[in-house]
Design an enzyme around this catalytic site. Structure first.
Site, PDB file in Angstrom:
ATOM      1  N   VAL A  12      89.374  54.940  24.502  1.00  0.00           N
ATOM      2  CA  VAL A  12      87.879  55.087  24.908  1.00  0.00           C
ATOM      3  C   VAL A  12      87.887  55.917  25.988  1.00  0.00           C
ATOM      4  CG1 VAL A  12      85.757  53.803  25.442  1.00  0.00           C
ATOM      5  CG2 VAL A  12      87.653  52.941  23.946  1.00  0.00           C
ATOM      6  N   ALA A  31      69.889  63.402  30.963  1.00  0.00           N
ATOM      7  CA  ALA A  31      69.932  62.610  32.247  1.00  0.00           C
ATOM      8  C   ALA A  31      69.168  63.209  33.268  1.00  0.00           C
ATOM      9  CB  ALA A  31      71.449  62.541  32.378  1.00  0.00           C
ATOM     10  N   LYS A 100      84.394  43.288  26.915  1.00  0.00           N
ATOM     11  CA  LYS A 100      83.763  41.835  26.791  1.00  0.00           C
ATOM     12  C   LYS A 100      84.272  40.453  27.060  1.00  0.00           C
ATOM     13  CE  LYS A 100      86.385  43.834  23.527  1.00  0.00           C
ATOM     14  NZ  LYS A 100      86.529  45.112  22.762  1.00  0.00           N
ATOM     15  N   GLU A 122      76.744  48.274  27.167  1.00  0.00           N
ATOM     16  CA  GLU A 122      76.359  48.292  26.159  1.00  0.00           C
ATOM     17  C   GLU A 122      77.787  48.391  24.915  1.00  0.00           C
ATOM     18  OE1 GLU A 122      72.928  48.911  24.082  1.00  0.00           O
ATOM     19  OE2 GLU A 122      74.547  48.002  22.720  1.00  0.00           O
ATOM     20  N   GLY A 180      93.936  52.455  16.296  1.00  0.00           N
ATOM     21  CA  GLY A 180      93.262  51.998  17.404  1.00  0.00           C
ATOM     22  C   GLY A 180      92.089  51.335  17.344  1.00  0.00           C
ATOM     23  N   GLU A 183      92.671  45.091  19.497  1.00  0.00           N
ATOM     24  CA  GLU A 183      92.749  44.965  21.022  1.00  0.00           C
ATOM     25  C   GLU A 183      94.176  45.133  21.454  1.00  0.00           C
ATOM     26  OE1 GLU A 183      89.956  44.269  23.299  1.00  0.00           O
ATOM     27  OE2 GLU A 183      88.934  44.782  21.225  1.00  0.00           O
ATOM     28  N   ASP A 194      87.710  37.819  20.138  1.00  0.00           N
ATOM     29  CA  ASP A 194      87.084  39.233  20.510  1.00  0.00           C
ATOM     30  C   ASP A 194      85.645  38.995  20.108  1.00  0.00           C
ATOM     31  OD1 ASP A 194      86.950  42.205  21.015  1.00  0.00           O
ATOM     32  OD2 ASP A 194      86.154  41.845  19.028  1.00  0.00           O
ATOM     33  N   LYS A 198      81.860  38.809  22.191  1.00  0.00           N
ATOM     34  CA  LYS A 198      80.661  39.269  21.977  1.00  0.00           C
ATOM     35  C   LYS A 198      79.280  38.474  21.648  1.00  0.00           C
ATOM     36  CE  LYS A 198      83.457  43.043  20.118  1.00  0.00           C
ATOM     37  NZ  LYS A 198      84.455  43.609  18.938  1.00  0.00           N
TER      38      LYS A 198
HETATM   39  N1  HSE Z   1      89.254  45.108  18.721  1.00  0.00           N
HETATM   40  C1  HSE Z   1      87.763  45.312  18.606  1.00  0.00           C
HETATM   41  C2  HSE Z   1      87.280  45.257  17.165  1.00  0.00           C
HETATM   42  C3  HSE Z   1      87.500  46.697  19.379  1.00  0.00           C
HETATM   43  O1  HSE Z   1      88.072  45.558  16.300  1.00  0.00           O
HETATM   44  O2  HSE Z   1      86.207  45.090  16.899  1.00  0.00           O
HETATM   45  C4  HSE Z   1      85.663  46.749  19.569  1.00  0.00           C
HETATM   46  O3  HSE Z   1      85.724  45.861  20.531  1.00  0.00           O
END
Ligand code: HSE
Length: 419
Positions: A12, A31, A100, A122, A180, A183, A194, A198
């Site tokens: 990221v 901006a 998160k 965000e 990718g 996590e 995860d 969220k």
């Molecule tokens: N591992 C997370 C997913 C990445 O698969 O949604 C984004 O938070």
């Protein structure tokens, strides 16, 4: 010129650097200032040798640099980033994070510490979808009745491949890791944690509720087999990992689990790594947010949007959306009281009287059966697949505990909720 420092330049972080460089012209126009990365912190300098930004291994090179206005945290983890971001806020630096797990545990303390200092996140929920913005600002006139959605791209990618291509669990998990999406520790994805992190963030904005992951119902997608998928297909369902927040009077139920969702529901059509979240407000009705929930560019898109927003300045929304606590205090519903329909898979001895013995237990817990199928398994064994009418979590748990102890039940019963 606004200078930023990025702690953690992985997938990221690299995408953030590249967006800031390649979209520099439109970003500075939006901006109202030029934004440059002054420093990136990486664990291994050799791995970052192809990067165009200055690198360090010490986060304090960013935190102690008076020229850096915004700290972007993309390192992951909970306690270490918490300490670093507290330090950043103490130095008056604005913060942008995609973390998160950090927010699932420390969002209220961070809000308290941030005060008037911008703290944006965000990218922490649903990657590239601006769901925080929508919930905190666009829907701020509403009481939120429910939030329900696909909040983990890895699980959705895996379930889609398992449903559509008959793919095997471990093979698709490796593919999600390679792309990718997953996590660093993929049990966060497949165990539902995860998505739960969220959901807790969204629930704070919607309901002002302060719950921790340990306090809510969290189940993942492990254990789903092609038998379950065949049942789902036969009855017109698809299987999704859902995060659900629902208001019921002065209680809010929060839960993450795999669910059988009717094929004609909008959420059933969200496939692959995509996320999709339905939010129902008392005035607006149902709104749906759809987009890529994982991956470098999608997540970085949300990170850079937060950076631009901070650089623009002006009156900001409070971090978790409320300027003062709600007068009507909402409580977390006890998970045992949550009501759902259930699908149960049992592997049993195929002998006279077994079905009667099992259904008697359903009746003892006043759980009504909606459908049942028997499929032959290996010799003298069968799979019994049940769908129930609504029942509480408490009663289904007690039923499963009793079923497990029956001699005729040959392995741990497997359950998926029906939404
Ligand atoms: N591992 C997370 C997913 C990445 O698969 O949604 C984004 O938070």
């Amino acid at each position: 010129m606004t200078r930023i420092g990025i702690i953690g330049v992985g997938t990221v972080g690299r995408a953030v650097v590249s967006i800031l460089e390649e979209n520099a012209s439109i970003i500075s126009a939006r901006a109202g200032d030029e934004i440059v990365v002054k420093c990136g912190v990486v664990r291994d300098l050799a791995k970052g040798s192809d990067l165009t930004i200055a690198l360090s291994q010490d986060p304090y090179d960013i935190l102690n640099d008076p020229e850096i206005d915004i700290v972007v945290e993309l390192m992951g983890g909970v306690e270490l980033p918490f300490e670093l971001l507290k330090q950043a806020l103490k130095s008056g630096k604005a913060v942008v994070t995609a973390n998160k797990a950090l927010l699932a545990y420390h969002r209220y303390e961070l809000q308290e510490m941030a005060g008037e200092i911008p703290f944006e996140y965000e990218a922490s929920v649903a990657g590239g979808i601006p769901i925080i913005n929508a919930l905190r600002d666009g829907l701020s006139a509403n009481h939120i009745l429910s939030i329900m959605g696909i909040m983990n791209g890895t699980c959705n990618f895996m379930l889609t491949k398992m449903m559509n291509e008959g793919a095997d669990f471990n093979t698709v998990l490796s593919e999600a890791q390679r792309l990718g999406y997953a996590e660093a520790d993929p049990t966060f994805d497949i165990g539902g944690f995860d998505a739960a992190h969220k959901l807790l963030i969204l629930a704070s904005i919607a309901y002002g509720i302060d719950a921790k992951p340990e306090e809510i119902l969290i189940e993942g997608i492990s254990g789903i087999t092609q038998d379950d998928i065949a049942f789902a297909k036969e009855f017109g369902y698809t299987i999704k990992l859902l995060g659900i927040a629902k208001r019921d009077g002065d209680e809010v139920e929060l839960r993450v689990h795999a669910a059988l969702v009717k094929n004609d529901a909008m959420i059933a059509k969200i496939d692959g790594v995509m996320n999709g979240i339905s939010v129902i407000g008392d005035r607006v009705g149902e709104t749906l947010y759809y987009g890529p929930g994982a991956g470098g560019n999608a997540t970085a898109s949300a990170v850079v949007a937060n950076i631009i927003d901070i650089v623009r300045s002006g009156k900001r929304s409070p971090m978790l959306g409320f300027n003062h606590p709600l007068e009507e205090k909402l409580r977390l519903k006890n998970s045992d009281d949550i009501q759902s329909k259930y699908y149960l898979r049992l592997r049993v001895s195929d002998k006279p009287g077994i079905l009667a013995q099992i259904t008697r237990l359903f009746a003892n817990y006043t759980i009504s059966i909606e459908a049942v199928i028997q499929r032959p398994s290996e010799t003298e064994c069968a799979h019994l697949l049940f769908a129930t009418h609504e029942a509480t979590e408490r009663s289904i748990r007690l039923l499963i505990a009793e079923l497990k102890d029956l001699d005729a039940v040959l392995e741990e019963p497997f359950m998926i909720r029906i939404v």
